[in-house]
Write an enzyme that holds these catalytic residues in place. Structure first.
Site, PDB file in Angstrom:
ATOM      1  CB  THR A  95      19.007  -6.566  13.908  1.00 32.95           C
ATOM      2  OG1 THR A  95      17.983  -7.347  13.291  1.00 32.95           O
ATOM      3  CG2 THR A  95      18.431  -5.236  14.362  1.00 32.95           C
TER       4      THR A  95
ATOM      5  CE  LYS B 208       8.965  -0.012  20.681  1.00 34.11           C
ATOM      6  NZ  LYS B 208      10.159   0.679  20.183  1.00 34.11           N
TER       7      LYS B 208
ATOM      8  N   GLY C 181      12.873   3.496  16.977  1.00 37.88           N
ATOM      9  CA  GLY C 181      13.015   2.399  17.938  1.00 37.88           C
ATOM     10  C   GLY C 181      13.799   2.856  19.155  1.00 37.88           C
ATOM     11  CG  ASP C 182      16.653   1.375  20.149  1.00 39.47           C
ATOM     12  OD1 ASP C 182      16.407   0.203  20.456  1.00 39.47           O
ATOM     13  OD2 ASP C 182      17.297   1.710  19.127  1.00 39.47           O
TER      14      ASP C 182
ATOM     15  CE  LYS D 144      17.503   6.632  27.643  1.00 32.72           C
ATOM     16  NZ  LYS D 144      18.321   5.752  26.799  1.00 32.72           N
TER      17      LYS D 144
ATOM     18  CB  THR E 166      11.923  11.229  35.503  1.00 32.62           C
ATOM     19  OG1 THR E 166      11.312  10.434  36.532  1.00 32.62           O
ATOM     20  CG2 THR E 166      10.957  12.270  34.996  1.00 32.62           C
TER      21      THR E 166
ATOM     22  N   GLY F 275      14.618  -5.483  20.986  1.00 31.68           N
ATOM     23  CA  GLY F 275      15.355  -5.794  22.218  1.00 31.68           C
ATOM     24  C   GLY F 275      14.855  -4.937  23.352  1.00 31.68           C
ATOM     25  CG  HIS F 276      11.479  -4.625  24.914  1.00 28.83           C
ATOM     26  ND1 HIS F 276      10.215  -5.126  24.754  1.00 28.83           N
ATOM     27  CD2 HIS F 276      11.590  -3.606  24.045  1.00 28.83           C
ATOM     28  CE1 HIS F 276       9.598  -4.443  23.820  1.00 28.83           C
ATOM     29  NE2 HIS F 276      10.409  -3.524  23.361  1.00 28.83           N
ATOM     30  CB  THR F 277      17.388  -3.774  28.736  1.00 28.94           C
ATOM     31  OG1 THR F 277      18.124  -4.199  27.602  1.00 28.94           O
ATOM     32  CG2 THR F 277      18.155  -4.155  29.993  1.00 28.94           C
TER      33      THR F 277
ATOM     34  N   PRO G  80      26.684   1.547  18.876  1.00 31.48           N
ATOM     35  CG  PRO G  80      28.621   2.787  18.443  1.00 31.48           C
ATOM     36  CD  PRO G  80      28.014   1.429  18.271  1.00 31.48           C
TER      37      PRO G  80
ATOM     38  CD  GLN H  72      11.039  -4.041  14.910  1.00 34.15           C
ATOM     39  OE1 GLN H  72       9.964  -4.478  14.558  1.00 34.15           O
ATOM     40  NE2 GLN H  72      11.887  -4.778  15.593  1.00 34.15           N
TER      41      GLN H  72
END
Ligand code: IMP
Length: 428
Positions: free
Chosen positions: A129, A17, A13-14, A330, A413, A41-43, A303, A223
């Site tokens: 969670t 996406k 996850g994370d 990333k 990027t 969770g999407h930011t 974290p 996920q």
């Protein structure tokens, strides 16, 4: 490539996406959620504004209608709070642009209580969670869940609530924990029903009609494959499937099985919650990735554990998830490193294996085998073309393609939407 694209995570996850779905939703006519719940969770940063989504499909932010499929578990309070928050931020959500499958099951307060009790009793807590997702899905397969459609039928709803609460109260009582009052739960659901029911739809029919019209449909996975209940690092997984096949099952559009599947992977690896993570980096190197990658959970603020890219697990996720191409995110987080490690397999009792073992005992013995490649030690932040990438970064990406036998179609990027290198457009 065709008019359907599925985005799924390849790690724990994370993977970013949300940004990829955000970029692709500009080319889509409709965006569909098909798994998970408000554990996701999407930011997103759209036009300089920050948006946090958990249940709503990201495409809404671009004026694209959304569907929450039957495979999503819905906490009605969380849903309404999110709708109110997003509407207050300027993106109006209404039954005109959002359909929710009448077959989707509800996450209720009793599920959170049961989950907390389960976690407290585990010798090795999963680190969930805490949203009640697992127990809600247990009720789904136990055939006692409350579905969205049930909210329209107060008489039978009352009977179903009684049955569900009796089931959980028996355990809570046994554990000496407070029990739930079915009358309170029923009153709560009946009060929510008038706001939820206008969204209820037959998602399979809605999506079939959209497909017949030739609409471009984007499926937004939550996920990821290593959290998949069948193919992940069980039992440290979520309670549902994250593979591309779930897009068909969890939306009702069987034809989703012909979609192009994008597998999203970070250029390194992270994990929140407990469970095996063979390439985890303790100490300074892990801290560096966490700090450069801002690796803290969107949903819970925890974290994230950080480590090297694990190609052996990535190969597994590509195959089990059904990914046709990869999106690397990333990349810029690795910019300062002099050398980068890629895990290509494991040494288990002196033998080299290119696949991660299934049993916990063998996993505990598996030592990662690394290939070391040179870093590029210059900024790739915001680069938008392949040719502008440092040669060492190009080589890193090509090596990932070779080792996974899968093409990389996009590279991200930076968190900004336009900071992407697009090597192949997934929508045809
Ligand atoms: P649950 O889904 O809340 O039951 O949590 C089970 C495991 O999946 C835990 O390790 C969570 O941290 C992880 N998990 C669930 N959803 C997400 C997500 O959206 N991103 C990352 N990890 C997640």
């Amino acid at each position: 490539m065709g008019n359907k694209v599925i985005v799924i995570g390849m790690q724990w996850g994370d993977e970013g996406k949300g940004k990829i779905v955000d970029v692709l939703s500009q080319h889509a006519d409709r965006v569909v959620r098909f798994n998970g719940g408000h554990n996701a969770g999407h930011t997103l940063v759209v036009n300089g504004q920050k948006w946090k989504l958990a249940l709503l499909p990201c495409g809404l932010l671009h004026g694209k209608p959304g569907v929450i499929g039957n495979g999503v578990v819905i906490d009605p309070h969380a849903l309404l709070a999110e709708i109110d928050r997003i509407t207050a931020q300027g993106c109006v959500v209404s039954p005109a642009n959002l359909g929710i499958s009448a077959n989707a099951v509800l996450v209720l307060p009793v599920h959170r209580a049961v989950e907390a009790a389960d976690e407290a009793r585990r010798a090795q807590p999963i680190g969930t969670t805490g949203r009640g997702i697992g127990p809600a899905l247990e009720d789904k397969v136990g055939r006692r869940a409350i579905r969205i459609a049930d909210l329209a039928e107060p008489d039978t709803l009352s009977m179903k609530v009684d049955e569900l609460v009796a089931h959980h109260n028996a355990r809570l009582r046994g554990l000496g924990l407070p029990e739930f009052d079915p009358a309170v739960l029923l009153a709560d659901l009946l009060a929510l029903a008038p706001r939820i029911l206008p969204y209820a739809t037959s998602s399979w029919q809605q999506l079939d009609a959209a497909d017949q019209r030739g609409e471009r449909i984007l499926f937004e996975g939550a996920q990821a494959m290593l959290l998949d209940v069948d193919h992940g690092t069980y039992p440290f997984v979520t309670s549902s499937n994250a593979a591309a096949g779930q897009a068909a099952i969890g939306s009702g559009l069987g034809a989703a099985s012909s979609a192009h599947v994008l597998g999203i992977s970070k250029a390194y690896a992270t994990r929140v919650g407990a469970g095996p993570f063979p390439t985890e980096l303790a100490g300074e190197q892990g801290d560096l990735l966490r700090q450069r990658g801002a690796e803290y959970g969107t949903n819970t603020g925890r974290p994230r554990r950080c480590g090297w890219l694990d190609i052996a697990l990535l190969r597994q996720s590509i195959k089990t998830g059904g990914a046709h191409s990869l999106v690397l995110t990333k990349l810029d987080v690795l910019d300062t490193l002099a050398e980068i490690r890629i895990c290509t397999g494991y040494r288990i009792h002196g033998e080299i294996s290119d696949a991660y073992p299934g049993s916990a005992a063998a996993q505990a013995q598996a030592e990662p085998v690394y290939e070391v490649v040179p870093g590029w030690q210059q900024s790739t932040m915001g680069i938008r073309s392949w040719d502008a990438l440092p040669v060492a970064a190009q080589n890193y990406i090509r090596r990932i393609e070779t080792l996974t036998a899968t093409p990389v179609s996009m590279i991200s990027t930076s968190p900004e939407r336009d900071d992407m290198i697009v090597l192949a457009q997934p929508f045809g």
